[in-house]
Design a protein around this motif. Structure first.
Motif, mmCIF file in Angstrom:
data_model
loop_
_atom_site.group_PDB
_atom_site.id
_atom_site.type_symbol
_atom_site.label_atom_id
_atom_site.label_comp_id
_atom_site.label_asym_id
_atom_site.label_seq_id
_atom_site.Cartn_x
_atom_site.Cartn_y
_atom_site.Cartn_z
ATOM 1 N N THR A 19 1.498 -5.717 20.637
ATOM 2 C CA THR A 19 0.304 -6.414 21.088
ATOM 3 C C THR A 19 -0.179 -7.511 20.138
ATOM 4 O OG1 THR A 19 -1.005 -4.636 20.103
ATOM 5 C CG2 THR A 19 -0.535 -4.480 22.470
ATOM 6 N N ALA A 20 0.563 -7.793 19.068
ATOM 7 C CA ALA A 20 0.172 -8.883 18.164
ATOM 8 C C ALA A 20 0.055 -10.179 18.952
ATOM 9 C CB ALA A 20 1.194 -9.047 17.042
ATOM 10 N N GLY A 21 -1.056 -10.893 18.770
ATOM 11 C CA GLY A 21 -1.261 -12.169 19.446
ATOM 12 C C GLY A 21 -1.835 -12.051 20.840
ATOM 13 N N GLU A 22 -1.953 -10.833 21.375
ATOM 14 C CA GLU A 22 -2.508 -10.652 22.717
ATOM 15 C C GLU A 22 -4.043 -10.594 22.638
ATOM 16 O OE1 GLU A 22 -0.709 -10.743 25.430
ATOM 17 O OE2 GLU A 22 1.219 -10.789 24.362
ATOM 18 N N SER A 114 -6.568 -7.274 14.185
ATOM 19 C CA SER A 114 -7.908 -7.730 14.549
ATOM 20 C C SER A 114 -8.388 -8.923 13.737
ATOM 21 C CB SER A 114 -8.897 -6.573 14.399
ATOM 22 O OG SER A 114 -8.517 -5.470 15.204
ATOM 23 N N PHE A 115 -7.838 -9.129 12.539
ATOM 24 C CA PHE A 115 -8.262 -10.306 11.765
ATOM 25 C C PHE A 115 -7.277 -11.470 11.863
ATOM 26 C CE2 PHE A 115 -6.658 -7.580 8.035
ATOM 27 C CZ PHE A 115 -5.414 -8.196 7.948
ATOM 28 N N GLU A 116 -6.241 -11.306 12.673
ATOM 29 C CA GLU A 116 -5.226 -12.364 12.743
ATOM 30 C C GLU A 116 -5.765 -13.640 13.386
ATOM 31 O OE1 GLU A 116 -1.051 -9.929 12.510
ATOM 32 O OE2 GLU A 116 -1.732 -10.535 14.505
ATOM 33 N N THR A 117 -6.642 -13.510 14.371
ATOM 34 C CA THR A 117 -7.228 -14.714 14.966
ATOM 35 C C THR A 117 -7.963 -15.519 13.902
ATOM 36 O OG1 THR A 117 -7.458 -13.655 17.137
ATOM 37 C CG2 THR A 117 -8.833 -15.586 16.711
ATOM 38 N N ALA A 118 -8.706 -14.831 13.030
ATOM 39 C CA ALA A 118 -9.448 -15.515 11.965
ATOM 40 C C ALA A 118 -8.495 -16.217 10.997
ATOM 41 C CB ALA A 118 -10.327 -14.528 11.214
ATOM 42 N N LEU A 119 -7.377 -15.585 10.665
ATOM 43 C CA LEU A 119 -6.391 -16.231 9.791
ATOM 44 C C LEU A 119 -5.841 -17.494 10.444
ATOM 45 C CD1 LEU A 119 -4.355 -13.151 8.456
ATOM 46 C CD2 LEU A 119 -5.911 -14.600 7.134
ATOM 47 N N ILE A 120 -5.475 -17.386 11.706
ATOM 48 C CA ILE A 120 -4.902 -18.530 12.421
ATOM 49 C C ILE A 120 -5.916 -19.663 12.524
ATOM 50 C CG2 ILE A 120 -4.018 -19.299 14.667
ATOM 51 C CD1 ILE A 120 -2.827 -16.409 14.942
ATOM 52 N N GLU A 121 -7.160 -19.323 12.837
ATOM 53 C CA GLU A 121 -8.199 -20.353 12.968
ATOM 54 C C GLU A 121 -8.512 -21.027 11.636
ATOM 55 O OE1 GLU A 121 -11.428 -18.288 14.790
ATOM 56 O OE2 GLU A 121 -10.653 -18.583 16.835
ATOM 57 N N ASN A 122 -8.165 -20.368 10.538
ATOM 58 C CA ASN A 122 -8.367 -20.950 9.208
ATOM 59 C C ASN A 122 -7.087 -21.551 8.638
ATOM 60 O OD1 ASN A 122 -11.246 -20.383 7.883
ATOM 61 N ND2 ASN A 122 -10.775 -18.701 9.293
ATOM 62 N N VAL A 129 3.611 -13.616 14.990
ATOM 63 C CA VAL A 129 2.940 -14.012 16.227
ATOM 64 C C VAL A 129 3.690 -15.180 16.862
ATOM 65 C CG1 VAL A 129 0.813 -14.947 17.225
ATOM 66 C CG2 VAL A 129 0.691 -13.172 15.450
ATOM 67 N N ASP A 130 4.026 -16.191 16.052
ATOM 68 C CA ASP A 130 4.734 -17.371 16.573
ATOM 69 C C ASP A 130 6.086 -16.998 17.174
ATOM 70 O OD1 ASP A 130 2.627 -18.932 15.750
ATOM 71 O OD2 ASP A 130 3.589 -19.593 13.888
ATOM 72 N N GLU A 131 6.755 -16.015 16.556
ATOM 73 C CA GLU A 131 8.100 -15.628 17.014
ATOM 74 C C GLU A 131 8.061 -14.448 17.989
ATOM 75 O OE1 GLU A 131 10.456 -14.955 13.520
ATOM 76 O OE2 GLU A 131 10.396 -17.070 12.911
ATOM 77 N N GLN A 132 6.853 -14.022 18.356
ATOM 78 C CA GLN A 132 6.651 -12.896 19.276
ATOM 79 C C GLN A 132 7.415 -11.654 18.814
ATOM 80 O OE1 GLN A 132 7.557 -14.648 23.207
ATOM 81 N NE2 GLN A 132 5.352 -14.791 23.524
ATOM 82 N N LYS A 133 7.253 -11.361 17.531
ATOM 83 C CA LYS A 133 7.848 -10.169 16.938
ATOM 84 C C LYS A 133 6.754 -9.173 16.573
ATOM 85 C CE LYS A 133 11.965 -12.273 14.784
ATOM 86 N NZ LYS A 133 12.659 -12.472 13.496
ATOM 87 N N VAL A 171 -9.843 -14.022 1.151
ATOM 88 C CA VAL A 171 -11.266 -14.167 1.456
ATOM 89 C C VAL A 171 -11.530 -13.908 2.938
ATOM 90 C CG1 VAL A 171 -13.186 -15.794 1.567
ATOM 91 C CG2 VAL A 171 -11.739 -15.721 -0.469
ATOM 92 N N VAL A 172 -10.741 -14.527 3.810
ATOM 93 C CA VAL A 172 -10.957 -14.381 5.254
ATOM 94 C C VAL A 172 -10.883 -12.912 5.658
ATOM 95 C CG1 VAL A 172 -9.936 -14.822 7.527
ATOM 96 C CG2 VAL A 172 -10.226 -16.700 5.902
ATOM 97 N N THR A 173 -9.847 -12.204 5.209
ATOM 98 C CA THR A 173 -9.675 -10.816 5.651
ATOM 99 C C THR A 173 -10.664 -9.863 4.977
ATOM 100 O OG1 THR A 173 -7.890 -10.495 4.030
ATOM 101 C CG2 THR A 173 -7.262 -11.163 6.259
#
Length: 255
Positions: A19-22, A114-122, A129-133, A171-173
């Motif tokens: 479910t990563a990236g979903e 759950s914090f991956e969106t924040a990492l990507i947005e920063n 996530v990019d490789e759908q793994k 810092v973000v996480t």
């Protein structure tokens, strides 16, 4: 898809992937189901090791979430479940209904997805996530504080981060302490007992480029590692990387 739509597809057997990236922006949960006789000790163990096992909801009666996704069915709205007997993985299923008994207590545990969106947005791209793994996860030699017969070592997830962004990632996480928070280790995987970073114990191998450093976060697969070492008679967990996607926004858990 919104989380409810994704869970509906999961319940129908139409979605069985990691479910990563979903459902970006919504928190995801690890799941552990234990016989009631072990539940109180596990809850105390989790409380003493909350960096690795941050429990957000306990379901003591029935099998529906009351807080994170009201009315969601824990038995069939997670893509894959691991069935463990005497600490041994005996089966991976897409519906745990045949294994359910009223004696089971469910624990929903914060997840680093759950914090991956924040990492990507920063500005921090995430290769899995990019490789759908699935994210790469490793057993470590980082000891947990023993409580009530529960003991063992931490499992970590790894994400390669560009060198100039490492401080930003920390810092973000750190603002998501109930989703494991900041990394517990940066670089030098052998220092935490990882001998071959190209061969994760769970998930998929993720390439680390020359301008990147591997960062390691506590992982919600830790309880599965503990249950395996303890040879607990019976337990059910999510399959690593196949999470319970909730209705709660990650912004609600930003601190």
């Amino acid at each position: 898809m919104c989380p409810k739509e994704l869970r509906a597809k999961i319940a129908k057997g139409e979605f069985t992937r990691p479910t990563a990236g979903e459902c970006p922006g919504y928190i995801q949960m690890n799941m552990v189901a234990l016989p009631r006789a072990y539940a109180k000790d596990f809850e105390a163990f989790a409380r003493e090791n909350s960096k690795a096992i941050p429990v957000l909801e306990v379901i003591e009666e029935g099998y529906h979430s009351n807080i994170l996704a009201p009315e969601a069915n824990i038995l069939n709205e997670i893509p894959k479940y691991n069935i463990l007997r005497d600490g041994v993985l005996v089966e991976t299923v897409t519906d745990m209904t045949p294994y359910y008994t009223p004696d089971l207590v469910f624990f929903l545990i914060g997840c680093s997805f759950s914090f991956e969106t924040a990492l990507i947005e920063n500005g921090m791209a995430l290769r899995h996530v990019d490789e759908q793994k699935n994210v790469a996860m490793y057993r470590t030699n980082v000891a947990l504080k023993p409580v009530g017969g529960f003991s063992g070592e931490m499992v970590v997830s790894m994400r390669p981060i560009k060198k100039e962004k490492v401080a930003d990632a920390c810092v973000v996480t750190s603002h998501f302490p109930r989703m494991h928070g900041s990394p517990i280790h940066v670089g030098y995987p052998e220092m935490i007992g990882i001998q071959d970073i190209t061969h994760p114990d769970y998930g998929d191998a993720i390439a680390i480029k020359e301008d990147e450093i591997p960062l390691f976060w506590p992982c919600g697969v830790t309880p599965q590692n503990v249950i395996t070492q303890m040879k607990l008679p019976f337990a059910i967990t999510h399959a690593p990387g196949h999470m319970f996607v909730t209705d709660k926004r990650d912004s609600e858990y930003y601190e």
